[in-house]
Write a protein that holds these residues in place. Structure first.
Motif, short mmCIF file in Angstrom:
data_model
loop_
_atom_site.label_atom_id
_atom_site.label_comp_id
_atom_site.label_asym_id
_atom_site.label_seq_id
_atom_site.Cartn_x
_atom_site.Cartn_y
_atom_site.Cartn_z
N LEU A 1 18.92 121.93 -9.15
CA LEU A 1 19.54 121.63 -10.44
C LEU A 1 20.84 120.83 -10.27
O LEU A 1 21.09 119.88 -11.01
N ALA A 2 21.64 121.23 -9.29
CA ALA A 2 22.89 120.51 -9.03
C ALA A 2 22.60 119.08 -8.60
O ALA A 2 23.28 118.13 -9.02
N PHE A 3 21.58 118.90 -7.75
CA PHE A 3 21.21 117.56 -7.30
C PHE A 3 20.72 116.71 -8.46
O PHE A 3 21.12 115.55 -8.62
N ASP A 4 19.85 117.28 -9.31
CA ASP A 4 19.33 116.54 -10.47
C ASP A 4 20.46 116.17 -11.43
O ASP A 4 20.51 115.06 -11.98
N ASP A 5 21.38 117.09 -11.65
CA ASP A 5 22.52 116.83 -12.52
C ASP A 5 23.38 115.70 -11.95
O ASP A 5 23.84 114.82 -12.69
N SER A 6 23.58 115.71 -10.66
CA SER A 6 24.36 114.66 -10.00
C SER A 6 23.67 113.31 -10.14
O SER A 6 24.33 112.29 -10.38
N LYS A 7 22.34 113.29 -10.00
CA LYS A 7 21.60 112.03 -10.16
C LYS A 7 21.80 111.46 -11.56
O LYS A 7 22.00 110.25 -11.72
N VAL A 8 21.73 112.33 -12.57
CA VAL A 8 21.91 111.87 -13.96
C VAL A 8 23.32 111.30 -14.15
O VAL A 8 23.48 110.23 -14.75
N LYS A 9 24.31 112.00 -13.64
CA LYS A 9 25.69 111.53 -13.79
C LYS A 9 25.92 110.20 -13.08
O LYS A 9 26.58 109.31 -13.61
N VAL A 10 25.39 110.05 -11.88
CA VAL A 10 25.53 108.80 -11.14
C VAL A 10 24.81 107.67 -11.87
O VAL A 10 25.34 106.57 -12.01
N SER A 11 23.62 107.96 -12.39
CA SER A 11 22.87 106.96 -13.14
C SER A 11 23.63 106.51 -14.38
O SER A 11 23.70 105.32 -14.69
N GLN A 12 24.22 107.46 -15.10
CA GLN A 12 25.02 107.12 -16.28
C GLN A 12 26.24 106.29 -15.90
O GLN A 12 26.59 105.33 -16.60
N ILE B 1 26.55 104.30 -13.34
CA ILE B 1 26.09 102.96 -12.97
C ILE B 1 25.76 102.15 -14.22
O ILE B 1 26.14 100.97 -14.33
N ASP B 2 25.05 102.75 -15.17
CA ASP B 2 24.73 102.06 -16.42
C ASP B 2 25.99 101.65 -17.17
O ASP B 2 26.07 100.55 -17.72
N GLN B 3 26.97 102.54 -17.19
CA GLN B 3 28.23 102.24 -17.87
C GLN B 3 28.96 101.10 -17.17
O GLN B 3 29.51 100.21 -17.83
N ALA B 4 28.94 101.09 -15.86
CA ALA B 4 29.60 100.02 -15.11
C ALA B 4 28.89 98.69 -15.35
O ALA B 4 29.54 97.66 -15.51
N LYS B 5 27.56 98.72 -15.37
CA LYS B 5 26.81 97.49 -15.65
C LYS B 5 27.13 96.95 -17.04
O LYS B 5 27.32 95.76 -17.21
N GLN B 6 27.22 97.85 -18.03
CA GLN B 6 27.52 97.43 -19.40
C GLN B 6 28.93 96.85 -19.48
O GLN B 6 29.15 95.83 -20.13
N SER B 7 29.87 97.48 -18.80
CA SER B 7 31.24 96.97 -18.79
C SER B 7 31.29 95.59 -18.16
O SER B 7 31.97 94.69 -18.67
N TYR B 8 30.58 95.41 -17.07
CA TYR B 8 30.54 94.11 -16.40
C TYR B 8 29.89 93.07 -17.30
O TYR B 8 30.38 91.95 -17.43
#
Length: 101
Positions: free
Chosen positions: A30-41, A43-50
């Motif tokens: 669960l901790a690993f899956d939660d971390s994956k979601v947070k990292v994915s978000q 990255i998406d936020q950084a891409k949108q900002s760029y």
């Protein structure tokens, strides 16, 4: 054996002991899956900002280019008009000189 090997063996043994229980494996998953979601978000936020930054920069350049082009067009038209007026004055002056003769 070196100190690094003992440390790695100790970590391996601790990991095995921890993940031996099903409850701990589920917590870790669960901790690993939660971390994956947070990292994915993130990255998406950084891409949108760029993307937003690049588009804003491009819009600024387009506006500046359009302004420069319009100013350049005005300058060239003004130059042409001045040249045309000078030619008209020269022609008018030469016509007046002929009529005075």
């Amino acid at each position: 054996m070196g100190l690094k090997r003992y440390a790695l063996l100790g970590l391996g043994a601790a990991g095995y002991a921890y993940f031996k229980k099903k409850e701990n494996r589920e917590k870790a998953k669960l901790a690993f899956d939660d971390s994956k979601v947070k990292v994915s978000q993130a990255i998406d936020q950084a891409k949108q900002s760029y993307y937003d930054y690049k588009n804003k920069d491009q819009e600024t350049h387009q506006h500046e280019d359009e302004k420069m082009m319009s100013e350049g067009a005005q300058t060239s038209v003004q130059y042409y008009n001045e040249q045309q007026e000078q030619l008209d004055e020269i022609e008018k002056g030469s016509t007046e000189n002929k009529t005075q003769l």
